[in-house]
Design a protein around this motif. Structure first.
Motif, PDB file in Angstrom:
ATOM      1  N   THR A  95      44.159  40.922  36.806  1.00 41.73           N
ATOM      2  CA  THR A  95      43.431  39.937  35.995  1.00 41.73           C
ATOM      3  C   THR A  95      42.078  39.598  36.586  1.00 41.73           C
ATOM      4  OG1 THR A  95      45.555  38.971  35.310  1.00 41.73           O
ATOM      5  CG2 THR A  95      43.577  37.654  34.937  1.00 41.73           C
ATOM      6  N   VAL A 153      48.593  45.276  33.603  1.00 42.07           N
ATOM      7  CA  VAL A 153      47.745  44.161  33.166  1.00 42.07           C
ATOM      8  C   VAL A 153      46.445  44.688  32.566  1.00 42.07           C
ATOM      9  CG1 VAL A 153      46.428  42.153  33.930  1.00 42.07           C
ATOM     10  CG2 VAL A 153      48.715  42.544  34.833  1.00 42.07           C
ATOM     11  N   ILE A 175      46.563  33.887  30.348  1.00 38.07           N
ATOM     12  CA  ILE A 175      47.464  34.595  31.261  1.00 38.07           C
ATOM     13  C   ILE A 175      48.917  34.384  30.860  1.00 38.07           C
ATOM     14  CG2 ILE A 175      48.272  34.761  33.646  1.00 38.07           C
ATOM     15  CD1 ILE A 175      45.451  33.961  34.535  1.00 38.07           C
TER      16      ILE A 175
END
Length: 262
Positions: A95, A153, A175
């Protein structure tokens, strides 16, 4: 027949199961024939009768169940620790670029180190008890797990993230509500792979620094050339791995049917 060999085309579930059963049965038949009706010594290729007979004896006297219980405990403890540490770090690394910059060189260095070379060092630090065996599993699995999770991710479509921001979502909500739900099916598939690694590292640890477990029984059998015991241990580990893998597949199918149907 041509329909069975089309790229990525599904085949009937019943046919898939039948082919799998027939293939496994043929391997057992070949094993039976090779060990009973050829000149191959039973020291090199024990018979299925001796192998499964030893397995039944181990079940009856409880020794096999004890080894299975000990090995499963070590595997699941190492697996659980790897998951609890590896998944959050992987999500953060996938992320945030700054987190990736921190962990990437460490992971790149550790992923390619042979775990067998680290076992003596782990034993010096942790002793030869349960802590050392669990540590070997964690060290063997966690760095590759972090890489896999961070890649998952990054595979989440950017459009989903931008849409969430457009609707007023905060970074934390993106998230929690977008990235993590979108990656969950792939996480379960990754955990199936990690569980396989956990068994590999466990057997390595038990063969080098243990007095119990399936790996230890294989090592002792090797010293006395009892290859039917080795075959029994290998078959047991393979069977346990197959059962665990099917459980992961079942969990994925039950929880994330929407992803499978896509």
């Amino acid at each position: 027949m041509k329909k069975l060999f089309q790229i990525r085309k599904d085949i009937p579930k019943s046919l898939s199961n039948t082919v799998s059963i027939v293939t496994f049965s043929l391997l057992i038949i070949l094993w039976f024939w090779g060990s009973n009706f050829t000149d191959i010594s039973n020291v090199f290729l024990p018979t299925p009768q001796a192998t499964f007979g030893a397995m039944l004896d181990g079940m009856k006297d409880g020794s096999l169940w004890t080894d299975i219980g000990i090995s499963c405990y070590r595997v699941f403890m190492g697996f659980l620790i790897s998951v609890l540490i590896g998944i959050p770090i992987g999500i953060l690394a996938g992320t945030f670029k700054i987190v990736a910059a921190v962990v990437k060189p460490i992971i790149g260095f550790m992923r390619y180190l042979p775990i067998s070379a680290l076992i003596p060092l782990i034993m010096v630090w942790s002793g030869v008890g349960e802590k050392a065996k669990v540590t070997i599993i964690v060290v063997g699995a966690i760095f590759s797990l972090i890489t896999m999770i961070s890649d998952i991710v990054r595979s989440v479509p950017t459009d989903l993230i931008h849409s969430a921001y457009t609707l007023g979502a905060t970074q934390r909500q993106v998230i929690a509500k977008v990235i993590i739900p979108a990656m969950m099916p792939q996480i379960v598939d990754s955990l199936r792979t990690v569980m396989g690694w956990a068994w590999t590292y466990l057997v390595m640890a038990e063969m080098l620094a243990s007095s119990s477990g399936l790996g230890y029984s294989i090592m002792i059998a090797e010293r006395f050339m009892k290859t039917y015991i080795i075959f029994m241990g290998v078959f047991t580990i393979g069977l346990l791995g197959l059962i665990i893998d099917k459980l992961f597949a079942l969990i994925n199918r039950l929880l994330f049917q929407w992803a499978i149907e896509q």
